[in-house]
Design an enzyme around this catalytic site. Structure first.
Site, mmCIF file in Angstrom:
data_model
loop_
_atom_site.group_PDB
_atom_site.id
_atom_site.type_symbol
_atom_site.label_atom_id
_atom_site.label_comp_id
_atom_site.label_asym_id
_atom_site.label_seq_id
_atom_site.Cartn_x
_atom_site.Cartn_y
_atom_site.Cartn_z
ATOM 1 N N GLY A 18 0.777 -1.221 0.000
ATOM 2 C CA GLY A 18 0.000 0.000 0.000
ATOM 3 C C GLY A 18 0.817 1.284 0.000
ATOM 4 O O GLY A 18 1.902 1.371 -0.575
ATOM 5 N N TYR A 155 -12.135 3.885 13.503
ATOM 6 C CA TYR A 155 -11.106 4.384 12.594
ATOM 7 C C TYR A 155 -11.100 5.911 12.599
ATOM 8 O O TYR A 155 -10.034 6.538 12.638
ATOM 9 C CB TYR A 155 -11.371 3.843 11.195
ATOM 10 C CG TYR A 155 -10.271 4.118 10.203
ATOM 11 C CD1 TYR A 155 -9.094 3.382 10.224
ATOM 12 C CD2 TYR A 155 -10.421 5.097 9.217
ATOM 13 C CE1 TYR A 155 -8.077 3.617 9.305
ATOM 14 C CE2 TYR A 155 -9.417 5.349 8.298
ATOM 15 C CZ TYR A 155 -8.247 4.598 8.339
ATOM 16 O OH TYR A 155 -7.247 4.846 7.428
ATOM 17 N N PRO A 193 -4.447 -2.517 0.256
ATOM 18 C CA PRO A 193 -4.978 -3.699 0.939
ATOM 19 C C PRO A 193 -5.803 -3.345 2.174
ATOM 20 O O PRO A 193 -6.771 -4.036 2.491
ATOM 21 C CB PRO A 193 -3.703 -4.473 1.303
ATOM 22 C CG PRO A 193 -2.745 -4.124 0.220
ATOM 23 C CD PRO A 193 -3.012 -2.662 -0.077
ATOM 24 N N LEU A 194 -5.431 -2.286 2.899
ATOM 25 C CA LEU A 194 -6.204 -1.901 4.078
ATOM 26 C C LEU A 194 -7.651 -1.630 3.704
ATOM 27 O O LEU A 194 -8.586 -2.086 4.380
ATOM 28 C CB LEU A 194 -5.576 -0.659 4.726
ATOM 29 C CG LEU A 194 -6.246 -0.119 6.003
ATOM 30 C CD1 LEU A 194 -5.191 0.464 6.943
ATOM 31 C CD2 LEU A 194 -7.273 0.973 5.666
#
Length: 299
Positions: A18, A155, A193-194
């Site tokens: 990433g 988050y 990918p996150l």
């Protein structure tokens, strides 16, 4: 290669994939010695070997950023091998989609431990390593640290915390007379990918709907770059053009990049790279001014 960070010792966390990997590659191409760390030792080692095979000065260390002992081991190891640490990019992070009614205390604490406490630990260790010389700390927050999102409250909280921690530490370093700049970068939605893994944990119909509604506005079409990790390697490929030298003395600064609705996909990713390199390309000759009173020096 312009060599704008030539010879600098740069640590990038969460750099097995990433934005972290793209940023590490960009710094290495600019002449830096880059240490990449990740909890995924197999992938991190493979990426470091791949970049080193291209003639870049890249090495890998396994690290869990939520571990205080790991932070001390990594930074001490860099000081032993390289004699100093010039730049820390606090990039490692995790994301799981869970609205407030579905979030668990365990899940909440895990996100804070990696996204927020990892940045705290890294920033503290970097200051220890840099305060007798100079350096730059770049904290990768998120646009989600500025705006709210109903699907990812944990988050949001962690990235918002990174944003204000950055400002607090920038003020502290200025007050202490340390020649350390601390700034944050706030990317929009980038296919890493996150992001894709977080969406992948949703039921298929919800994942498809979210991708269509939200990410489709920002991310590139599948195509020539699809073989690169999460498409994010476009961050590190092209020219890393310098920001003006006025950023040399900026501290407590936050740089958002809002995504495709504001700029093109490639420009979005290049802009993040440009910001990262520019934020630490010049070691301050004196302690940075507190946020809001930064000196400007035009090239």
């Amino acid at each position: 290669m312009s060599g704008r960070v030539a010879g600098k010792i740069v640590l990038v966390t969460g750099a097995a994939s990433g934005i972290g990997l793209a940023s590490a590659a960009a710094c290495a191409r600019e002449g830096a010695v880059v240490i990449i760390t990740d909890v995924n030792s197999q992938q991190g080692e493979a990426q470091a070997q791949r970049l080193a095979a291209d003639g870049l000065a890249v090495e890998f260390m396994q690290q869990d950023v939520s571990s205080e002992a790991d932070w001390r081991r990594v930074v001490d190891g860099i000081l032993v091998r390289h004699g100093r640490l010039d730049v820390l990019v606090n990039n490692a992070g995790i994301a799981v989609i869970a609205p407030i009614e579905q979030e668990t205390l365990e899940g909440w604490r895990r996100k804070q431990a990696v996204n927020m406490e990892g940045v705290f630990l890294g920033t503290r260790e970097a200051i220890r390593a840099m305060k007798d010389g100079s350096g730059s700390i770049v904290n990768i927050s998120s646009i989600e640290g500025i705006i709210g999102d109903p699907m990812v409250p944990a988050y949001n909280a962690s990235k918002g915390g990174v944003r204000l921690l950055t400002k607090s530490v920038a003020l502290y370093c200025a007050q202490q007379g340390y020649r350390i700049r601390v700034n944050s970068v706030h990317p929009g939605y980038v296919a890493t990918p996150l992001v894709t893994n977080a969406i992948g944990l949703l039921p298929p119909d919800q994942a498809a709907a979210l991708h269509q509604e939200l990410l489709g506005q920002f991310l590139r079409r599948e195509g020539a770059e699809a073989d690169r990790p999460g498409h994010a390697f476009a961050l590190g490929d092209p020219v890393v053009r310098p920001f003006r030298r006025q950023i040399e003395h900026v501290a407590g600064f936050e740089q958002p990049f809002l995504g495709r609705t504001k700029v093109g996909e490639d420009a979005h990713r290049q802009a993040i790279d440009q910001a990262l390199v520019a934020l630490f390309a010049y070691a301050p000759a004196a302690a940075p001014d507190p946020p809001g009173r930064a000196r400007t020096h035009r090239a």
